[in-house]
Every structure is written in structure tokens, then in C-alpha cells.
Write a protein that holds these residues in place. Structure first.
Motif, PDB file in Angstrom:
ATOM      1  N   MET A 274       0.869  41.806  30.390  1.00 47.48           N
ATOM      2  CA  MET A 274      -0.100  42.917  30.914  1.00 47.48           C
ATOM      3  C   MET A 274       0.322  44.266  30.043  1.00 47.48           C
ATOM      4  O   MET A 274      -0.406  44.949  29.492  1.00 47.48           O
ATOM      5  N   LEU A 275       1.837  44.658  30.096  1.00 48.48           N
ATOM      6  CA  LEU A 275       2.237  45.863  29.906  1.00 48.48           C
ATOM      7  C   LEU A 275       2.026  45.961  28.143  1.00 48.48           C
ATOM      8  O   LEU A 275       1.807  46.955  27.458  1.00 48.48           O
ATOM      9  N   VAL A 276       2.354  44.722  27.544  1.00 49.74           N
ATOM     10  CA  VAL A 276       2.290  44.637  25.981  1.00 49.74           C
ATOM     11  C   VAL A 276       0.764  44.955  25.473  1.00 49.74           C
ATOM     12  O   VAL A 276       0.368  45.641  24.658  1.00 49.74           O
ATOM     13  N   LYS A 277      -0.297  44.527  26.157  1.00 55.59           N
ATOM     14  CA  LYS A 277      -1.696  44.519  26.085  1.00 55.59           C
ATOM     15  C   LYS A 277      -1.937  46.042  26.110  1.00 55.59           C
ATOM     16  O   LYS A 277      -2.735  46.537  25.461  1.00 55.59           O
ATOM     17  N   LEU A 278      -1.219  46.657  27.292  1.00 56.11           N
ATOM     18  CA  LEU A 278      -1.857  48.082  27.550  1.00 56.11           C
ATOM     19  C   LEU A 278      -1.107  49.121  26.404  1.00 56.11           C
ATOM     20  O   LEU A 278      -1.872  50.029  26.204  1.00 56.11           O
ATOM     21  N   ILE A 279       0.109  48.603  26.204  1.00 60.51           N
ATOM     22  CA  ILE A 279       0.757  49.723  24.965  1.00 60.51           C
ATOM     23  C   ILE A 279      -0.009  49.517  23.508  1.00 60.51           C
ATOM     24  O   ILE A 279      -0.184  50.420  22.863  1.00 60.51           O
ATOM     25  N   GLU A 280      -0.417  48.146  23.272  1.00 59.32           N
ATOM     26  CA  GLU A 280      -1.323  48.011  21.995  1.00 59.32           C
ATOM     27  C   GLU A 280      -2.637  48.890  22.235  1.00 59.32           C
ATOM     28  O   GLU A 280      -3.104  49.233  21.202  1.00 59.32           O
ATOM     29  N   ASP A 281      -3.319  48.891  23.447  1.00 58.32           N
ATOM     30  CA  ASP A 281      -4.395  49.614  23.372  1.00 58.32           C
ATOM     31  C   ASP A 281      -4.312  50.947  23.705  1.00 58.32           C
ATOM     32  O   ASP A 281      -5.427  51.685  23.364  1.00 58.32           O
ATOM     33  N   THR A 282      -3.306  51.556  24.175  1.00 58.17           N
ATOM     34  CA  THR A 282      -3.211  53.267  24.278  1.00 58.17           C
ATOM     35  C   THR A 282      -2.917  53.593  22.898  1.00 58.17           C
ATOM     36  O   THR A 282      -2.100  53.376  21.963  1.00 58.17           O
ATOM     37  N   HIS A 283      -3.424  55.083  22.756  1.00 59.62           N
ATOM     38  CA  HIS A 283      -3.097  55.867  21.632  1.00 59.62           C
ATOM     39  C   HIS A 283      -2.339  56.944  21.916  1.00 59.62           C
ATOM     40  O   HIS A 283      -1.885  58.049  21.227  1.00 59.62           O
ATOM     41  N   ASP A 284      -2.186  57.331  23.218  1.00 59.70           N
ATOM     42  CA  ASP A 284      -1.534  58.418  23.867  1.00 59.70           C
ATOM     43  C   ASP A 284      -0.157  58.086  24.107  1.00 59.70           C
ATOM     44  O   ASP A 284       0.491  57.292  24.744  1.00 59.70           O
ATOM     45  N   GLU A 285       0.666  59.062  23.248  1.00 64.01           N
ATOM     46  CA  GLU A 285       2.340  58.544  23.190  1.00 64.01           C
ATOM     47  C   GLU A 285       2.936  58.843  24.498  1.00 64.01           C
ATOM     48  O   GLU A 285       3.711  57.980  24.769  1.00 64.01           O
ATOM     49  N   ASP A 286       2.409  59.700  25.404  1.00 65.87           N
ATOM     50  CA  ASP A 286       3.177  59.812  26.459  1.00 65.87           C
ATOM     51  C   ASP A 286       2.791  58.701  27.567  1.00 65.87           C
ATOM     52  O   ASP A 286       3.659  58.195  28.167  1.00 65.87           O
ATOM     53  N   GLU A 287       1.685  58.269  27.486  1.00 70.14           N
ATOM     54  CA  GLU A 287       1.522  56.978  28.187  1.00 70.14           C
ATOM     55  C   GLU A 287       2.199  55.817  27.750  1.00 70.14           C
ATOM     56  O   GLU A 287       2.554  55.074  28.675  1.00 70.14           O
ATOM     57  N   LYS A 288       2.313  55.795  26.363  1.00 68.15           N
ATOM     58  CA  LYS A 288       3.043  54.591  25.722  1.00 68.15           C
ATOM     59  C   LYS A 288       4.510  54.565  26.029  1.00 68.15           C
ATOM     60  O   LYS A 288       5.075  53.711  26.381  1.00 68.15           O
TER      61      LYS A 288
END
Length: 740
Positions: A544-558
Motif C-alpha cells: 500500500m505504501l509503495v503504491k501511494l509513494i508512486e502515485d504522489t507528486h508532493d515531496e512532503d507527502e512522499k
């Protein structure tokens, strides 16, 4: 006050003694010394002198009595009858008594007592016992019938001979009076003489009378009666002596028969009747001798009887027995036949005396027992063959008989009984008690019950049980037999019993292996479930976390998601570490044992936990004795102690000071280590089944992982132990660990 007691004892001829236990000195009163023939200045004032007066065979009685008195702190009295040695070398019976009279705290330091001369009473008692034993022996084992009869005629006591003579059991005879079993024609004379005896007209009387046997027959007897009176001259009981004279009366009756009748009988009976004169020559012999050995009757008359004996030594033995005893019964001899062979015969004969009492020869009868002897020899050969065959069988062949009166015995048992039970056939031929005594106490009830059931139902008896043979290990045996009811009501079992110890050991090993495999399989299933559940949880989080990292473009969120990913990774590492610990415990077969000082291990754990928690509100009490040692795995015991102590601290009650008690004790040959606290407690009704489950927690403690109790239980069980728990919410918890 002591002087008053001493004076009283001196006046009552009791020897007083006073023992200072610590110094060993003993005060012996003048009366004490005089009792054994010594002057007041002759005996030393020490315990060795006191003990030296006791007869060597009795010294252990005195010392054991004093030891028990002291060990029980006076609860068990010191009072013992012993023999002591007089100065003149004679033995003197005394009653030695005493008690602790002074203590230093709980420690006895002084004991006082006295020796009382009971020599006359003791010797009188011994003489009375000997006299009673002699009377009892003379009564019970008399060659004639003896009985005690009440003044009303009731049998009070009868010996075995009388019971056998009349055909009654002892209990049956006591329910009757002598009137019940006296022939009606003789009863009047007997009662008349009894009346004279009661009236003191005569001191005793003798009477030939007839008794009625239980089977309806007549028993002739010579009755001798006397009367025993009490101290006030009132009649107590009659003493009756009853001699069976049935044979004599029968002989007298036969002698009254006519000579012709005698001659007719002499010629017609199958047995051979004979008479030998004073010189040993045959003067009469019945014609039936011709059927025995082929000689004609006339060939015997006038001939020395010795020439017809196959073995001259047998003739010499017959003459010797007749000379010594006056008669012989069932005496086996061999008589010659004309062809040089012999027949087996049995002789009954008695010596004849003339009117002056001089030996005049002998007469008697001869019976052919050849058939009986041949049958007996065949039976002996059969028994020998059976014995030989039974010796080749790895077990015991037996016949076991139970009588209606409760007696058990073994009429036949093969020699293998020696190896299995360490008993011989003769040991149990007439009494099976030694067999029952060897049955293991835990199996005896079932063993006895099975025999009774088979006795009552005549069902096949089969049982497995243990036996204890002196000087040998416990054995498992398997027995089976078929019962049959005999005419007398007894039951006879024919059976076989074998040693199955090796088989039972293999069964136990197989059962142990099965239990071990079952347990390992259970653990494996449980472990597989844990791995599947826990790793699936972590892998799902990773995915789940890897998918979220791949989908986000916000550096803070990443960055924040990367922190979560790191935390999941750490949790996965911790889970793998816990699983490794579980695997380490559950796969260790041979645990490394070492000698553990349990007290020191607990002290070290307390020290570490005290430093770590720095909490003064926690008190840990170590009740384990210093130097208490046991064989255990060092790493396991350290882990066990640390886990239970840290749990007691972790789950302490917030409203009171925490107290943890650690103790060790013996229970049914097992060593029990107990941790008891007054903490939060556990709801056992709700959590008992999952108490030791992996990742199971029961309080909202931030540090709780749910792994400690799981690992600790695995460690204890790996060492062959177990954990028992008692707990009550808001009162505390007790863990009892069976270590060995």
C-alpha cells in the motif's frame, strides 16, 4: 520442688535420674543405684554409665524412645519396658520413663525421669503367657477331641480334632448343644453324671457314648468330663475330652462274630488276609492270594513269610515297623511271582499278643495295588513331560484355585515362576498370598476385582498389571486364563502369564513419540498461521505504501510516506526477530543443562530490573533459599525469571505499592517456581485459552508486545515442564512453573 519429687520417688522405690543434655552429666539417685545392687558412690554421673546398665539387646529401645521424645519436643512420651543388668549379673525388668523439664528457647537442655522395678510383674506376665500358650497348644493340637461346654450344655469351644471327628465346622458345632448330637439311648446316663458333677457328688466321670455324626453316622467315643468353677465356687464350664473309639468298638463287634462267618469272609474277599506266627512263618492266608502272584494257597502255609518278598529289605522294614509301632497301615511292598517278577501290594497289619502280653505274631491284609502304581507312574511321566514342555515356553503355565471360603492357592505352576516372581511352586502351592503381595499397590484393587468377577461369572480372566519383585525393577505382566467351577464350589483357572515389560516400554516410547509429533505438528500449524498472518499484514502495508509513494507528486507527502515505510520495515524486522526466537525454542531437542544457583539468578534479575525501572514503588521479595541449585538451561531460566518479574512490574496496579513474591518448593517430586504479584490481574474466564498466545495482550500497556509469555511457555515446555496460572482482576496473578 525437685527435691520433693525426688523424695517421693525414693519412697516409692523408683530410681530417679536427671540428665543435663548439653554436658552429658546424669544425676542417679541412691534408690536408682540400689535397684541394680550398687552403692551411692559406685556409679559415675554420666550418660554412658546410665546406658551401660541397659541389657545390650534392649539399648536401642531406650535410645529410640528418648530420641522420639526429644525430636517431638516432648509430644511423644518416653516410656519403655527394658531389661537392665544387676551388679550380680542377673537381669532386671524396669519401666523407664521421663520427660523434658527444661528448655533453652525451643532447645531441650534437661530431661528427668525414673526407673521403676517391674521385674516381678513382668516375669509373672511372661509365665502367664507361656502357660496360656501351652494350654492353647495342648487344646488345639491334642490327638483327641477337646471342648469347653457351658453348664447348660452349649459348646463354647472345640478343637479341630473334635470337629473332624463329628463332621462339623467349628461355627456349626457352636450353634448346637451336646444333647443335640448325643445318641438318644446314651443321653440319659450322660445327663445323670453331669448332675452328679454339678452337685459335687463326683469330681469327674468317664463314659462310653455314641455321638451323631453330621452325615448321620455313629461315632463311638470315650468321654472324660470335669467341671471348672469360679472364685466363688460357681460352675463356669465343663472340660470334655473325647477320644474316638469307633474303630475299637467296631473291632470288638467284629470279634464277636462267629468263627464260621469269619472263615467265610476270609475265603471270599478280594484282599488277602494272613497270619504269621511268632517265628515269622505263615500259618494262615486266604485263597485270594492265588489271584495275586500265581502261587497256590497251600504253598504258603508253614513257609517263612520272608521268602515271598521280592526285596528282603522290604520284609525287614515291615518287621521293624510292626515291632516299633505295633501296627502298619498302607505299607507298600513287592511280592514275588513264580516267574521271578513281582506285583505291587499294600499291607495293613498289626501285632498279636497272647493273654500274658507276649508277642504271638501278626495278622493283616494284603491288597494288590499294581494298577494304581502303574497309573501313578504314568501320571508322573505325564507331569514330567508337562514340566519339560512348560520350561520351553517363555512364560508361566499355572492352575489357580479360589475356594468359597476365600482361600487362594496354586495347585500347579511351572518353574518359570522362579524367574518371573522369584517364588517357587512350593511357596504358593497352598497359599497364593505371596503372589498378591508382589502386585503393584496401584494395580492391586483392579487385579483383585477382576479375579472376583471371573469367579462369580466364570468369564475368561485377562489382565495386564505390574509386579514388584524384591531386588528387581518393576515388571509388566499379562495374564489370561479360563475358569471352571468344581463340585465343592471352588473355581479353578487354567492359564498363562508372561512378562510384557519390553512390550509396554516400546508402547510407552511409541506413545511418547506420537505425543511429541502431535505437539510439534500443532506448533507447526500454529507457527504457520502466525507467519501467514503477520507477514501478510506487513507485506500488505508495504504494498500500500509503495503504491501511494508512486502515485504522489508532493515531496512532503512522499517524505511522510517514506517514514511510514521505514516504520513498517522496522516492525517487520521485529516480527522476524520474534519468530526466530520462537523457532530457536521449539526446534531445540537437547537443551544444554547446567547447575543453576536459582537464588543468585533471581537476585541478578532483580538488580537489573531495579536499575532499569528506577521505581521505588516496586518491592520484589526473593524467598528462594540461598544456595538452592537445580539442573536447567541457563539461558531459559534467565529468560523465564526476567519475563515474569518484568510482567509483574509492567502490569502493576496504579493505586497500591507493587509487591512481587518469588518462591520455590517441592510438590509431588516436582520443583515449583512461583511468581505472585498484587497487580492488575487477568480475567481468566475471558482470556484463559489465549493467555499464552503469540501477540496476545490483556491491558492497554504501550510496551506490551504479546510475545514474552508465548516464548516463556515454549521454553518451559521444551524443558519438560508446565505453567499453571491463577489470577483475579484487581487483586493479582500467580504463575506456578513446574521446572522438573
Amino acid at each position: 520442688m525437685d527435691n520433693i519429687y525426688k523424695t517421693i520417688l525414693e519412697d516409692t522405690l523408683a530410681g530417679f535420674w536427671d540428665w543435663d543434655i548439653r554436658s552429658g552429666r546424669v544425676y542417679l539417685s541412691p534408690a536408682f543405684k540400689a535397684m541394680f545392687g550398687y552403692a551411692d558412690v559406685e556409679l559415675a554421673a554420666d550418660m554412658e554409665t546410665w546406658q551401660s546398665l541397659v541389657y545390650p539387646e534392649d539399648i536401642s529401645l531406650v535410645t529410640e524412645s528418648i530420641r522420639k521424645h526429644i525430636d517431638s519436643n516432648g509430644q511423644l512420651p518416653h516410656s519403655v519396658e527394658v531389661r537392665c543388668m544387676h551388679k550380680n549379673g542377673s537381669l532386671l525388668w524396669v519401666m523407664s520413663t521421663g520427660q523434658i523439664v527444661e528448655r533453652d528457647g525451643d532447645l531441650p537442655v534437661r530431661m528427668a525421669g525414673c526407673h521403676i522395678n517391674i521385674d516381678k510383674q513382668k516375669k509373672a506376665q511372661i509365665e502367664l503367657q507361656i502357660s496360656e500358650q501351652r494350654f492353647r497348644g495342648a487344646f488345639e493340637y491334642s490327638a483327641i477331641g477337646m471342648a469347653l461346654v457351658s453348664p447348660e450344655g452349649k459348646w463354647l469351644k472345640a478343637n479341630k480334632k473334635l470337629c473332624q471327628m463329628l463332621g462339623y465346622k467349628h461355627t456349626e458345632l457352636l450353634k448346637k448343644s451336646f444333647q443335640d448330637i448325643t445318641h438318644p439311648e446314651d443321653l440319659g446316663k450322660d445327663i445323670e453324671l453331669l448332675g452328679q458333677l454339678l452337685a459335687k457328688e463326683i469330681d469327674s466321670y468317664q463314659l462310653e457314648k455314641r455321638y451323631l455324626h453330621k452325615n448321620g453316622g455313629i461315632v463311638w467315643a470315650m468321654l472324660s468330663v470335669s467341671l471348672v468353677r469360679d472364685e466363688v465356687d460357681m460352675p463356669l464350664h465343663f472340660v470334655s475330652q473325647v477320644e474316638d473309639i469307633t474303630l475299637r468298638k467296631k473291632a470288638e463287634s467284629e470279634l464277636q462274630q462267629s468263627k464260621d462267618q469269619y472263615r467265610l469272609l476270609f475265603r471270599s474277599v478280594q484282599d488277602v488276609f494272613f497270619r504269621v506266627d511268632v517265628n515269622g512263618n505263615l500259618c494262615e492266608i486266604s485263597q485270594s492270594i492265588e489271584k495275586y502272584d500265581g502261587y497256590k494257597q497251600a504253598q504258603f502255609i508253614g513257609q517263612p513269610a520272608s521268602v515271598f518278598y521280592y526285596d528282603p529289605s522290604e520284609r525287614e522294614a515291615v518287621v521293624e515297623a510292626l515291632t516299633k509301632y505295633g501296627r502298619i497301615n498302607d505299607y507298600d511292598v513287592r511280592l514275588k511271582t513264580p516267574d521271578g517278577h513281582f506285583v505291587y501290594t499294600s499291607i495293613n497289619a498289626y501285632a498279636i499278643f497272647d493273654e500274658y502280653g507276649h508277642f504271638a505274631g501278626s495278622e493283616g491284609s494284603i491288597r494288590d495295588i499294581t494298577e494304581r502304581v502303574l497309573i501313578e507312574e504314568a501320571l508322573k511321566e505325564r507331569d514330567a513331560l508337562l514340566t519339560k514342555l512348560s520350561e520351553q515356553i517363555p512364560g508361566v503355565i499355572y492352575q489357580f484355585q479360589a475356594s468359597p471360603d476365600g482361600r487362594y492357592f496354586l495347585p500347579f505352576v511351572s518353574n518359570a515362576i522362579i524367574d518371573l516372581y522369584d517364588l517357587t511352586a512350593e511357596d504358593i502351592r497352598y497359599d497364593a498370598t505371596p503372589v498378591f503381595e508382589r502386585v503393584h499397590p496401584d494395580d492391586l484393587e483392579a487385579f483383585s476385582t477382576s479375579i472376583i468377577k471371573s469367579f462369580e461369572t466364570l468369564e475368561k480372566w485377562e489382565q495386564e498389571f505390574r509386579i514388584n519383585v524384591p531386588g528387581a525393577d518393576t515388571k509388566w505382566v499379562h495374564g489370561a486364563s479360563r475358569p471352571e467351577r468344581l463340585e465343592d464350589g471352588s473355581v479353578l483357572w487354567h492359564g498363562f502369564i508372561a512378562d510384557v515389560t519390553e512390550q509396554k516400554q516400546k508402547e510407552q516410547q511409541l506413545r511418547h513419540t506420537y505425543d511429541l509429533i502431535t505437539e510439534q505438528n500443532s506448533r507447526l500449524v500454529n507457527f504457520a498461521y502466525i507467519i501467514s498472518h503477520n507477514l501478510r499484514t506487513h507485506s500488505g502495508n508495504f504494498e500500500m505504501l509503495v503504491k501511494l509513494i508512486e502515485d504522489t507528486h508532493d515531496e512532503d507527502e512522499k517524505a511522510e510516506l517514506m517514514q511510514h515505510l521505514k516504520k513498517v520495515s522496522e516492525m517487520l524486522s521485529e516480527t522476524i526477530m520474534h519468530l526466530n526466537e520462537v523457532v530457536s525454542v521449539q526446534t531445540s531437542i537437547n537443551q544444554q543443562l547446567t547447575t543453576i544457583d536459582l537464588f543468585e539468578y533471581i537476585e541478578k534479575a532483580i538488580e537489573v530490573l531495579t536499575i532499569k525501572t528506577n521505581d521505588k514503588e516496586v518491592i520484589i521479595k526473593n524467598h528462594v533459599p540461598e544456595g538452592f541449585e537445580l539442573e536447567y538451561n541457563a539461558a531459559y531460566i534467565e529468560s523465564i525469571i526476567f519475563n515474569f518479574l518484568s510482567n509483574g512490574i509492567k502490569y502493576r496496579h496504579p493505586e497500591r505499592q507493587t509487591v512481587i513474591n518469588v518462591s520455590v518448593y517441592q510438590e509431588n517430586d516436582h520443583i515449583i517456581l512461583e511468581f505472585a504479584d498484587n497487580g492488575l490481574g487477568i480475567d481468566m474466564e475471558k482470556n484463559r485459552e489465549k493467555l499464552f498466545g503469540m501477540y496476545r495482550t490483556f491491558h492497554h500497556n504501550a510496551d506490551a508486545k504479546g510475545i514474552g509469555l508465548f516464548i516463556t511457555k515454549s521454553q518451559v515446555e521444551a524443558m519438560g515442564g508446565k505453567i499453571d496460572v491463577t489470577s483475579e482482576v484487581n487483586k493479582g496473578t500467580s504463575f506456578k512453573i513446574t521446572l522438573t
